[in-house]
Design a protein around this motif. Structure first.
Motif, mmCIF file in Angstrom:
data_model
loop_
_atom_site.group_PDB
_atom_site.id
_atom_site.type_symbol
_atom_site.label_atom_id
_atom_site.label_comp_id
_atom_site.label_asym_id
_atom_site.label_seq_id
_atom_site.Cartn_x
_atom_site.Cartn_y
_atom_site.Cartn_z
ATOM 1 N N ASP A 153 49.812 56.070 1.227
ATOM 2 C CA ASP A 153 49.735 56.046 -0.197
ATOM 3 C C ASP A 153 48.624 54.792 -0.464
ATOM 4 N N THR A 154 48.708 53.763 0.153
ATOM 5 C CA THR A 154 47.695 52.633 -0.443
ATOM 6 C C THR A 154 46.251 53.067 0.040
ATOM 7 N N VAL A 155 46.158 53.663 1.298
ATOM 8 C CA VAL A 155 44.708 53.875 2.010
ATOM 9 C C VAL A 155 44.529 55.148 1.092
ATOM 10 N N ILE A 156 45.196 56.083 0.649
ATOM 11 C CA ILE A 156 44.721 57.222 -0.410
ATOM 12 C C ILE A 156 44.053 56.390 -1.413
ATOM 13 N N ASP A 157 44.672 55.401 -2.109
ATOM 14 C CA ASP A 157 44.140 54.829 -3.241
ATOM 15 C C ASP A 157 42.955 54.021 -3.163
ATOM 16 N N THR A 158 42.658 53.535 -1.917
ATOM 17 C CA THR A 158 41.486 53.014 -1.580
ATOM 18 C C THR A 158 40.251 53.949 -1.334
ATOM 19 N N LEU A 159 40.733 55.056 -0.805
ATOM 20 C CA LEU A 159 39.629 56.211 -0.714
ATOM 21 C C LEU A 159 39.302 56.576 -2.127
ATOM 22 N N GLU A 160 40.072 56.794 -2.930
ATOM 23 C CA GLU A 160 39.747 57.322 -4.175
ATOM 24 C C GLU A 160 38.915 56.341 -4.896
ATOM 25 N N ASP A 161 39.111 54.917 -4.839
ATOM 26 C CA ASP A 161 38.222 54.088 -5.359
ATOM 27 C C ASP A 161 36.873 54.316 -4.919
ATOM 28 N N GLN A 162 36.552 54.739 -3.575
ATOM 29 C CA GLN A 162 35.506 54.949 -3.190
ATOM 30 C C GLN A 162 34.779 56.460 -3.422
ATOM 31 N N GLY A 163 35.648 57.313 -4.082
ATOM 32 C CA GLY A 163 35.284 58.478 -4.638
ATOM 33 C C GLY A 163 35.704 59.679 -4.017
ATOM 34 N N TYR A 164 36.542 59.393 -3.200
ATOM 35 C CA TYR A 164 37.115 60.610 -2.219
ATOM 36 C C TYR A 164 38.574 60.694 -2.495
ATOM 37 N N THR A 165 38.979 62.031 -2.634
ATOM 38 C CA THR A 165 40.450 62.418 -2.888
ATOM 39 C C THR A 165 40.983 62.931 -1.703
ATOM 40 N N ILE A 166 42.012 62.504 -1.095
ATOM 41 C CA ILE A 166 42.721 63.110 -0.191
ATOM 42 C C ILE A 166 43.991 63.157 -0.269
ATOM 43 N N GLU A 167 44.342 64.519 -0.086
ATOM 44 C CA GLU A 167 45.976 64.683 -0.381
ATOM 45 C C GLU A 167 46.769 64.902 1.191
ATOM 46 N N VAL A 168 47.912 64.236 1.160
ATOM 47 C CA VAL A 168 48.679 64.321 2.521
ATOM 48 C C VAL A 168 49.912 65.060 2.037
ATOM 49 N N GLU A 169 50.220 66.006 2.717
ATOM 50 C CA GLU A 169 51.606 66.986 2.606
ATOM 51 C C GLU A 169 52.580 66.274 3.105
ATOM 52 N N SER A 170 52.665 65.257 4.017
ATOM 53 C CA SER A 170 53.984 64.635 4.474
ATOM 54 C C SER A 170 53.475 63.720 5.285
ATOM 55 N N VAL A 171 54.611 62.532 5.340
ATOM 56 C CA VAL A 171 54.495 61.646 6.491
ATOM 57 C C VAL A 171 55.796 61.568 7.258
ATOM 58 N N ASP A 173 58.286 56.171 18.158
ATOM 59 C CA ASP A 173 57.488 54.983 17.837
ATOM 60 C C ASP A 173 56.144 55.800 17.287
ATOM 61 N N ALA A 174 56.144 56.720 17.031
ATOM 62 C CA ALA A 174 54.894 57.508 16.418
ATOM 63 C C ALA A 174 55.085 57.907 14.887
ATOM 64 N N VAL A 175 53.907 57.707 14.191
ATOM 65 C CA VAL A 175 53.830 58.000 12.751
ATOM 66 C C VAL A 175 53.165 59.426 12.724
ATOM 67 N N ILE A 176 53.502 60.728 12.135
ATOM 68 C CA ILE A 176 52.808 62.101 11.981
ATOM 69 C C ILE A 176 52.504 62.200 10.734
ATOM 70 N N VAL A 177 51.145 62.170 10.311
ATOM 71 C CA VAL A 177 50.585 62.523 9.161
ATOM 72 C C VAL A 177 50.039 64.049 9.038
ATOM 73 N N ASN A 178 50.728 64.585 8.114
ATOM 74 C CA ASN A 178 50.341 66.091 7.813
ATOM 75 C C ASN A 178 49.248 66.234 6.709
ATOM 76 N N PHE A 179 48.119 66.728 6.870
ATOM 77 C CA PHE A 179 47.247 67.130 5.970
ATOM 78 C C PHE A 179 47.360 68.325 5.462
ATOM 79 N N TYR A 180 46.890 68.851 4.507
ATOM 80 C CA TYR A 180 46.560 70.114 3.948
ATOM 81 C C TYR A 180 45.593 70.959 4.595
#
Length: 208
Positions: free
Chosen positions: A116-134, A139-146
Protein backbone atom coordinates in the motif's frame (compact mmCIF):
# COMPACT_ATOMS: atom_id res chain seq x y z
CA UNK A 1 -84.11 94.35 52.75
CA UNK A 2 -82.37 97.18 51.00
CA UNK A 3 -81.69 96.61 47.30
CA UNK A 4 -78.07 97.75 47.70
CA UNK A 5 -77.49 95.15 50.40
CA UNK A 6 -79.01 92.37 48.33
CA UNK A 7 -76.89 93.33 45.35
CA UNK A 8 -73.76 93.14 47.53
CA UNK A 9 -74.71 89.71 48.74
CA UNK A 10 -75.22 88.45 45.20
CA UNK A 11 -71.86 89.84 44.11
CA UNK A 12 -70.17 88.20 47.10
CA UNK A 13 -71.77 84.87 46.29
CA UNK A 14 -70.63 85.12 42.66
CA UNK A 15 -67.05 85.86 43.78
CA UNK A 16 -67.04 82.83 46.08
CA UNK A 17 -68.30 80.57 43.31
CA UNK A 18 -65.63 81.93 40.93
CA UNK A 19 -62.79 81.43 43.43
CA UNK A 20 -63.99 77.93 44.24
CA UNK A 21 -64.10 76.97 40.56
CA UNK A 22 -60.64 78.42 39.89
CA UNK A 23 -59.11 76.42 42.77
CA UNK A 24 -60.51 73.11 41.50
CA UNK A 25 -59.17 73.70 37.98
CA UNK A 26 -55.61 74.42 39.26
CA UNK A 27 -55.68 71.32 41.44
CA UNK A 28 -56.70 69.14 38.47
CA UNK A 29 -53.83 70.48 36.38
CA UNK A 30 -51.45 69.96 39.27
CA UNK A 31 -52.63 66.36 39.69
CA UNK A 32 -52.02 65.61 35.99
CA UNK A 33 -48.31 66.68 35.95
CA UNK A 34 -46.91 63.72 37.94
CA UNK A 35 -48.48 61.25 35.50
CA UNK A 36 -46.89 62.98 32.51
CA UNK A 37 -43.50 63.07 34.24
CA UNK A 38 -43.78 59.44 35.29
CA UNK A 39 -44.46 58.34 31.70
CA UNK A 40 -41.38 60.19 30.43
CA UNK A 41 -39.08 58.62 33.02
CA UNK A 42 -40.45 55.14 32.33
CA UNK A 43 -39.69 55.49 28.62
CA UNK A 44 -36.14 56.64 29.33
CA UNK A 45 -35.46 53.69 31.61
CA UNK A 46 -36.77 51.24 29.02
CA UNK A 47 -34.55 52.51 26.21
CA UNK A 48 -31.41 52.48 28.38
CA UNK A 49 -31.96 48.99 29.80
CA UNK A 50 -29.13 47.20 27.87
CA UNK A 51 -26.76 44.48 29.08
CA UNK A 52 -23.19 44.23 27.78
CA UNK A 53 -21.76 40.70 27.95
CA UNK A 54 -17.97 40.49 28.15
CA UNK A 55 -16.15 37.73 26.19
CA UNK A 56 -14.92 34.79 28.29
CA UNK A 57 -11.39 34.85 29.62
CA UNK A 58 -8.88 32.67 27.71
CA UNK A 59 -8.98 29.12 29.02
CA UNK A 60 -12.23 29.66 30.92
CA UNK A 61 -15.25 27.39 30.61
CA UNK A 62 -17.73 28.19 27.87
CA UNK A 63 -21.52 28.49 28.29
CA UNK A 64 -22.04 24.75 27.83
CA UNK A 65 -19.58 24.01 30.62
CA UNK A 66 -16.74 22.79 28.43
CA UNK A 67 -13.26 24.22 28.53
CA UNK A 68 -12.14 26.21 25.48
CA UNK A 69 -8.74 24.51 25.56
CA UNK A 70 -8.99 20.78 24.95
CA UNK A 71 -7.27 18.77 27.65
CA UNK A 72 -6.32 16.22 25.01
CA UNK A 73 -4.40 18.84 23.04
CA UNK A 74 -2.64 20.11 26.12
CA UNK A 75 -1.60 16.75 27.50
CA UNK A 76 -1.09 14.83 24.23
CA UNK A 77 2.42 13.48 23.78
CA UNK A 78 4.19 13.86 20.41
CA UNK A 79 3.83 10.85 18.12
CA UNK A 80 7.02 8.84 17.78
CA UNK A 81 7.93 8.15 14.15
CA UNK A 82 10.53 6.22 12.24
CA UNK A 83 11.82 6.16 8.69
CA UNK A 84 10.73 3.47 6.24
CA UNK A 85 12.85 3.21 3.12
CA UNK A 86 11.06 1.86 0.08
CA UNK A 87 11.24 2.41 -3.68
CA UNK A 88 9.23 4.23 -6.29
CA UNK A 89 9.50 4.91 -10.01
CA UNK A 90 10.96 8.21 -11.12
CA UNK A 91 8.44 9.83 -13.47
CA UNK A 92 11.19 11.32 -15.66
CA UNK A 93 13.71 8.50 -15.94
CA UNK A 94 11.24 5.60 -15.47
CA UNK A 95 13.77 3.97 -13.18
CA UNK A 96 13.43 2.78 -9.57
CA UNK A 97 14.63 5.17 -6.88
CA UNK A 98 14.75 4.98 -3.11
CA UNK A 99 12.44 7.18 -1.04
CA UNK A 100 12.08 7.65 2.71
CA UNK A 101 8.63 7.67 4.32
CA UNK A 102 7.81 8.65 7.92
CA UNK A 103 5.53 6.18 9.67
CA UNK A 104 4.40 5.83 13.33
CA UNK A 105 6.96 4.04 15.49
CA UNK A 106 4.56 1.24 16.44
CA UNK A 107 3.46 0.44 12.87
CA UNK A 108 3.63 -3.27 12.11
CA UNK A 109 5.40 -3.94 8.84
CA UNK A 110 3.30 -6.40 6.89
CA UNK A 111 3.35 -7.28 3.18
CA UNK A 112 0.02 -5.46 2.74
CA UNK A 113 1.34 -2.30 4.41
CA UNK A 114 4.50 -2.26 2.27
CA UNK A 115 2.48 -2.75 -0.93
CA UNK A 116 0.00 0.00 0.00
CA UNK A 117 2.84 2.41 0.79
CA UNK A 118 4.51 1.73 -2.56
CA UNK A 119 1.16 2.33 -4.29
CA UNK A 120 0.94 5.73 -2.56
CA UNK A 121 4.44 6.76 -3.68
CA UNK A 122 3.72 5.71 -7.27
CA UNK A 123 0.53 7.76 -7.21
CA UNK A 124 2.57 10.76 -6.10
CA UNK A 125 4.55 10.29 -9.31
CA UNK A 126 1.34 10.19 -11.36
CA UNK A 127 0.93 6.41 -11.75
CA UNK A 128 -2.15 4.56 -10.47
CA UNK A 129 -1.51 0.88 -9.74
CA UNK A 130 -4.23 -1.34 -8.31
CA UNK A 131 -3.47 -4.64 -6.59
CA UNK A 132 -6.11 -7.36 -6.31
CA UNK A 133 -4.56 -9.14 -3.34
CA UNK A 134 -1.39 -9.77 -1.37
CA UNK A 135 -0.75 -13.31 -0.11
CA UNK A 136 2.07 -15.17 1.59
CA UNK A 137 3.34 -18.68 0.94
CA UNK A 138 6.12 -19.93 3.20
CA UNK A 139 8.92 -17.38 2.69
CA UNK A 140 7.37 -15.76 -0.41
CA UNK A 141 5.03 -12.82 -0.92
CA UNK A 142 2.60 -13.23 -3.82
CA UNK A 143 1.33 -9.98 -5.36
CA UNK A 144 -1.73 -10.33 -7.61
CA UNK A 145 -2.29 -7.52 -10.12
CA UNK A 146 -5.44 -7.03 -12.18
CA UNK A 147 -5.59 -8.16 -15.78
CA UNK A 148 -5.80 -5.47 -18.47
CA UNK A 149 -4.52 -2.84 -16.02
CA UNK A 150 -1.06 -1.43 -15.29
CA UNK A 151 1.59 -2.66 -14.93
CA UNK A 152 0.75 -5.63 -17.21
CA UNK A 153 -1.25 -3.47 -19.63
CA UNK A 154 -0.84 0.10 -20.85
CA UNK A 155 2.84 0.43 -19.88
CA UNK A 156 5.96 0.23 -21.97
CA UNK A 157 8.60 -2.34 -21.05
CA UNK A 158 10.71 0.17 -19.09
CA UNK A 159 7.82 1.39 -16.92
CA UNK A 160 6.49 -2.14 -16.37
CA UNK A 161 9.90 -3.43 -15.34
CA UNK A 162 10.45 -0.49 -12.99
CA UNK A 163 7.08 -1.00 -11.26
CA UNK A 164 7.75 -4.71 -10.73
CA UNK A 165 11.20 -3.86 -9.36
CA UNK A 166 9.98 -1.26 -6.84
CA UNK A 167 7.37 -3.58 -5.33
CA UNK A 168 9.75 -6.52 -5.10
CA UNK A 169 12.70 -4.56 -3.73
CA UNK A 170 10.55 -2.76 -1.14
CA UNK A 171 9.19 -6.09 0.11
CA UNK A 172 12.42 -8.06 0.45
CA UNK A 173 14.28 -5.11 2.01
CA UNK A 174 11.74 -4.58 4.82
CA UNK A 175 10.36 -8.04 5.64
CA UNK A 176 12.72 -10.39 7.45
CA UNK A 177 10.37 -13.37 7.24
CA UNK A 178 9.91 -13.16 3.47
CA UNK A 179 12.81 -13.27 1.04
CA UNK A 180 10.97 -13.96 -2.25
CA UNK A 181 8.43 -12.14 -4.40
CA UNK A 182 6.10 -13.80 -6.92
CA UNK A 183 3.82 -11.94 -9.35
CA UNK A 184 0.49 -13.19 -10.70
CA UNK A 185 -2.49 -11.76 -12.57
CA UNK A 186 -5.69 -12.45 -10.61
CA UNK A 187 -4.29 -15.77 -9.35
CA UNK A 188 -2.95 -16.90 -12.72
CA UNK A 189 0.47 -16.74 -14.32
CA UNK A 190 1.75 -13.23 -15.01
CA UNK A 191 1.66 -12.55 -18.73
CA UNK A 192 1.95 -9.22 -20.57
CA UNK A 193 3.21 -8.00 -23.91
CA UNK A 194 6.72 -7.79 -22.45
CA UNK A 195 7.07 -10.42 -19.71
CA UNK A 196 5.77 -13.88 -18.85
CA UNK A 197 6.28 -15.61 -15.50
CA UNK A 198 5.05 -18.98 -14.29
CA UNK A 199 2.48 -18.99 -11.45
CA UNK A 200 5.19 -19.91 -8.92
CA UNK A 201 8.15 -18.29 -10.61
CA UNK A 202 10.20 -16.12 -8.23
CA UNK A 203 10.70 -12.64 -9.60
CA UNK A 204 13.18 -11.50 -6.93
CA UNK A 205 14.90 -13.26 -4.05
CA UNK A 206 16.93 -11.61 -1.32
CA UNK A 207 20.46 -12.82 -1.05
CA UNK A 208 21.24 -14.17 2.42
Amino acid sequence: MNIRIRTGIVISLLLCVFLLFSGCTGQDEQNQDPEATSGTISAAVTTENRITQLPPEPGSASEDGTDDLSSENVSAEPVQVRILQIYTMNALTLEPEAVSVLIPQDTELTPEFIVDTVIDTLEDQGYTIEVESVETQEDAVIVNFYKDQPPSSGFGSSAESAVLDVFAQSLVDNLEDYSKVIYRLEGEAYSSGHYEFGPDQVYLERAN
